[in-house]
Scaffold this motif. Structure first.
Motif, mmCIF file in Angstrom:
data_model
loop_
_atom_site.group_PDB
_atom_site.id
_atom_site.type_symbol
_atom_site.label_atom_id
_atom_site.label_comp_id
_atom_site.label_asym_id
_atom_site.label_seq_id
_atom_site.Cartn_x
_atom_site.Cartn_y
_atom_site.Cartn_z
ATOM 1 N N LYS A 123 -10.018 15.391 -31.489
ATOM 2 C CA LYS A 123 -8.749 16.119 -31.400
ATOM 3 C C LYS A 123 -7.565 15.154 -31.286
ATOM 4 O O LYS A 123 -6.604 15.222 -32.064
ATOM 5 C CB LYS A 123 -8.751 17.052 -30.163
ATOM 6 C CG LYS A 123 -9.894 18.054 -30.155
ATOM 7 C CD LYS A 123 -9.817 18.988 -28.966
ATOM 8 C CE LYS A 123 -9.993 18.334 -27.615
ATOM 9 N NZ LYS A 123 -11.333 17.759 -27.386
ATOM 10 N N THR A 124 -7.660 14.247 -30.312
ATOM 11 C CA THR A 124 -6.562 13.309 -30.108
ATOM 12 C C THR A 124 -6.367 12.421 -31.327
ATOM 13 O O THR A 124 -5.239 12.163 -31.754
ATOM 14 C CB THR A 124 -6.825 12.457 -28.851
ATOM 15 O OG1 THR A 124 -6.926 13.333 -27.728
ATOM 16 C CG2 THR A 124 -5.711 11.453 -28.615
ATOM 17 N N THR A 125 -7.467 11.982 -31.902
ATOM 18 C CA THR A 125 -7.370 11.128 -33.089
ATOM 19 C C THR A 125 -6.580 11.838 -34.193
ATOM 20 O O THR A 125 -5.715 11.230 -34.830
ATOM 21 C CB THR A 125 -8.785 10.767 -33.590
ATOM 22 O OG1 THR A 125 -9.488 10.131 -32.521
ATOM 23 C CG2 THR A 125 -8.723 9.846 -34.782
ATOM 24 N N ASP A 155 -3.454 1.339 -33.692
ATOM 25 C CA ASP A 155 -4.851 0.920 -33.895
ATOM 26 C C ASP A 155 -5.475 1.631 -35.092
ATOM 27 O O ASP A 155 -4.978 2.624 -35.570
ATOM 28 C CB ASP A 155 -5.683 1.167 -32.649
ATOM 29 C CG ASP A 155 -5.568 2.592 -32.150
ATOM 30 O OD1 ASP A 155 -6.444 3.066 -31.440
ATOM 31 O OD2 ASP A 155 -4.555 3.243 -32.484
ATOM 32 N N GLY A 211 -14.207 14.096 -27.169
ATOM 33 C CA GLY A 211 -14.749 13.138 -28.113
ATOM 34 C C GLY A 211 -14.948 13.702 -29.504
ATOM 35 O O GLY A 211 -15.491 13.035 -30.381
HETATM 36 N N1 LIG Z 1 -8.979 3.447 -29.963
HETATM 37 C C1 LIG Z 1 -10.253 3.801 -30.186
HETATM 38 N N2 LIG Z 1 -11.174 2.872 -30.491
HETATM 39 C C2 LIG Z 1 -12.453 3.208 -30.731
HETATM 40 N N3 LIG Z 1 -12.922 4.454 -30.674
HETATM 41 C C3 LIG Z 1 -12.064 5.439 -30.370
HETATM 42 C C4 LIG Z 1 -10.686 5.170 -30.102
HETATM 43 N N4 LIG Z 1 -10.064 6.337 -29.825
HETATM 44 C C5 LIG Z 1 -11.012 7.292 -29.912
HETATM 45 N N5 LIG Z 1 -12.205 6.765 -30.241
HETATM 46 C C6 LIG Z 1 -13.466 7.510 -30.443
HETATM 47 O O1 LIG Z 1 -13.237 8.515 -31.395
HETATM 48 C C7 LIG Z 1 -13.879 9.725 -31.039
HETATM 49 C C8 LIG Z 1 -12.885 10.841 -30.943
HETATM 50 O O2 LIG Z 1 -12.018 10.630 -29.852
HETATM 51 P P1 LIG Z 1 -10.794 11.578 -29.522
HETATM 52 O O3 LIG Z 1 -10.032 11.853 -30.753
HETATM 53 O O4 LIG Z 1 -10.047 10.940 -28.393
HETATM 54 O O5 LIG Z 1 -11.521 12.883 -29.014
HETATM 55 P P2 LIG Z 1 -10.936 14.138 -28.229
HETATM 56 O O6 LIG Z 1 -9.465 14.011 -28.138
HETATM 57 O O7 LIG Z 1 -11.384 15.318 -29.000
HETATM 58 O O8 LIG Z 1 -11.570 14.102 -26.871
HETATM 59 C C9 LIG Z 1 -14.607 9.429 -29.733
HETATM 60 O O9 LIG Z 1 -15.937 9.118 -30.033
HETATM 61 C C10 LIG Z 1 -13.897 8.229 -29.187
HETATM 62 O O10 LIG Z 1 -14.768 7.454 -28.410
#
Ligand SMILES: Nc1ncnc2c1ncn2[C@@H]1O[C@H](COP(=O)(O)OP(=O)(O)O)[C@@H](O)[C@H]1O
Ligand SMILES: [Mg+2]
Lengths: 326, 244
Positions: free
Chosen positions: A40-42, B244, A37
């Motif tokens: 990273k993925t974002t 998105d 959370g």
């Molecule tokens: N499509 C989305 N809509 C709303 N919130 C999102 C979405 N994708 C990720 N988030 C939020 O953004 C934050 C970062 O997520 P993410 O990048 O997936 O983290 P990681 O990959 O480090 O686990 C988290 O709080 C997650 O809930």
């Protein structure tokens, strides 16, 4: 090779990225380390065109991700966190379509499929359907697919999450091999030892912000050489020392419930991000040895708690568990 | 072009994995319609001086070419929300036009296959119809229109459930009301006017006219072509919305 400037991403409920700036050099293996959370993925999704950033900019090999979208997509290969192969199709068909999507000729595709499958040691499974493969094999197919068009940059989003230690080693060596070919690798992970083992440089990411960027060795040296994990009043406290003499001097013949070990990247990570990590429950618990205070506690006799506590103030390189070693 | 073909090829390969199942399921509804409406209800019935079955079969062609080309939306949704394959397209250097064109072609291919099955059912039952150039142009334009609409909507929906909702409230009603199983002319004038808003009504008329050996005016073709082009352009423009 990768230039990120003040990248922000706001979702309706959370701000996933709060202004990230980074430079990753050509041929570098860069690890993006943070708990679940943390964004990273974002970050990877924005860099690879799967998500739009709210503000900020980024370039891949000099091409802007906003203005030169297609050119950018020629620069990288992507291994996403979730498996996104066509399960019903064979490995060969999956790779062949990928090659076509990257405009490769039939001859190039056939040669590349053979090469990358040899590389990931799956040549004998070329006509197996993806759904018949194990998790580790699927991961390797995804890496093969991402490498098939010889990209300059490889994005790996948690490439070893959920894999057993032996397979994980295999993927690590594969990632190292890819870097040795000259590919720039941008890897996210929540396994600290993965970053320590693989990365030239590490960024500590926390709640959408980069806390610190440096080489794993720098982070470790900053902490010291030796660490002593001590049980005191039912809590684990770790102290850091430049050399064995000061550690021995600290123990000073007392009988402590403690473990001596070398400082590792985890110590640095906890020191840098400790407070907040403790609040949100630490790194993903499923990670073997990745919990903030993981590692064996010394099976020594008890009764040392009191002395550990009293010795706290006198220790030269001490650092409480909330980290202040910098 | 090569990249558009890659998108198309993937859909074909997926389709081929379940070829037999798909073809069987594509055959069920025309056979049922044929039995229920053609033989059961329609025996001895005439529409415009021809046996009802000769009215029904071109209607089924129009209906199926719409339903099956629109069905590409389901495939896209499964790939997007379940298998996450859409990410593979999105992270590849493929233009939005190539992507949409590949998916639309795949939808049209499914539609043509469904049409062949209906024609086979029709031929087996000994119905005499003509399948000239106008017939095929109408079928192709109709499939193009609904495949483009499907791709566009598939990019806009946020879940597969939304997609099924669209199908039940737009496609299913249209498939019955668009001059497929009963003549629109039997309806009161104001209802006719409403029904002529539906693109499928135009497709049914063109397909039926052509298969009855009449020369069809240019209007229904123009309506289908213009709407199809608009849907295609809309689809290309909304691909970015799927990020998105
Ligand atoms: N499509 C989305 N809509 C709303 N919130 C999102 C979405 N994708 C990720 N988030 C939020 O953004 C934050 C970062 O997520 P993410 O990048 O997936 O983290 P990681 O990959 O480090 O686990 C988290 O709080 C997650 O809930
Ligand atoms: Mg993630």
């Amino acid at each position: 090779m990768i230039n990120i400037e003040n990248l922000q991403k706001k979702y309706p409920r959370v701000q996933a990225l709060k202004g990230i700036s980074l430079e990753v050099g050509k041929g570098e293996l860069f690890a993006y380390l943070g708990p679940n959370g943390s964004g990273k993925t974002t970050t990877i999704r924005i860099l690879t065109g799967l998500t739009k950033s709210t503000s900020g900019s980024a370039k891949l090999n000099g091409f802007s991700i906003e203005d030169n979208v297609l050119e950018c997509k020629n620069q990288f290969g992507l291994v996403t966190q979730a498996v996104n192969l066509d399960q019903e199709l064979s490995i060969r068909q999956n790779l062949d379509i990928h090659g076509r999507l990257h405009g490769m000729s039939r001859k190039d595709r056939d040669a590349a499929i053979k090469e990358v499958l040899d590389y990931v040691e799956l040549a004998d499974r070329i006509d197996s359907r993806v759904m018949e493969l194990s998790g580790g094999m699927k991961r390797r197919v995804m890496i093969a697919r991402a490498m098939m068009h010889s990209p300059r940059i490889l994005f790996l989003d948690e490439p070893t999450a959920g894999l057993d230690p032996v397979i994980r080693r295999k993927i690590w060596s594969l990632i190292k091999k890819i870097q040795q070919k000259g590919t720039t690798v941008f890897l996210t992970t929540h396994y600290i030892e993965e970053a320590e083992f693989l990365a030239d440089r590490v960024a500590f990411l926390q709640e959408g912000e980069i806390v610190s960027v440096n080489t794993p060795q720098h982070f470790i040296d900053e902490m010291g050489v030796w660490a002593l994990d001590i049980m005191a009043h039912g809590e684990l406290v770790t102290k850091y020392f430049r050399d064995m003499q000061s550690l021995d001097a600290f123990i000073n013949g007392r009988e402590l419930c403690c473990t001596k070990r070398r400082v590792n990247l985890e110590d640095a990570f906890i020191a840098r991000t400790g407070l907040k990590i403790a609040e949100n429950g630490g790194l993903n618990g499923s990670a073997a040895g990745a919990s903030p205070h993981g590692g064996a506690h010394g099976p020594h006799g008890g009764g040392g708690a009191h002395s550990a506590q009293s010795a706290h103030d006198s220790s030269k390189h001490s650092s409480n568990k909330h980290g202040s070693a910098h | 072009m090569n990249k558009c073909f890659a998108v198309y090829l993937r859909e074909l390969l997926i389709f081929r994995r379940k070829e037999i199942r798909q073809i069987l399921s594509m055959s069920v509804s025309p056979v049922l319609y044929y039995v229920a409406f053609g033989i059961g209800l329609g025996k001895g019935l005439e529409v415009g001086g021809k046996p009802y079955i000769e009215f029904l079969i071109p209607g089924l062609v129009a209906m199926s070419s719409m339903v099956y080309s629109f069905g590409i939306a389901t495939e896209i949704n499964v790939a997007r929300f379940y298998w996450k394959i859409f990410e593979e397209f999105q992270s590849s250097p493929v233009s939005n036009v190539s992507y949409v064109a590949g998916e639309v072609l795949a939808g049209m291919t499914r539609a043509l296959l469904a049409v062949f099955i209906i024609l086979a059912v029709g031929l087996l039952s000994g119905v005499k119809l003509y399948f000239g150039i106008q017939f095929w142009i109408a079928v192709i334009l109709n499939s193009f229109l609904f495949a483009s609409l499907a791709v566009g909507l598939a990019m806009l929906v946020k879940s597969h459930a939304d997609q099924s909702l669209l199908s039940s409230f737009v496609i299913t009603p249209m498939s019955f009301l668009g001059g497929t199983v009963f003549p629109v002319e039997n309806m009161p004038l104001f209802v006719q006017k409403v029904l002529y808003i539906l693109p499928l009504t135009h497709a049914s008329h063109a397909i039926r006219g052509a298969s009855h050996g009449e020369t069809v005016g240019y209007q229904p073709f123009a309506v289908l072509a213009v709407l199809g082009l608009l849907c295609f352009i809309m689809a290309v423009r909304v691909v970015v919305k799927a990020r998105d």
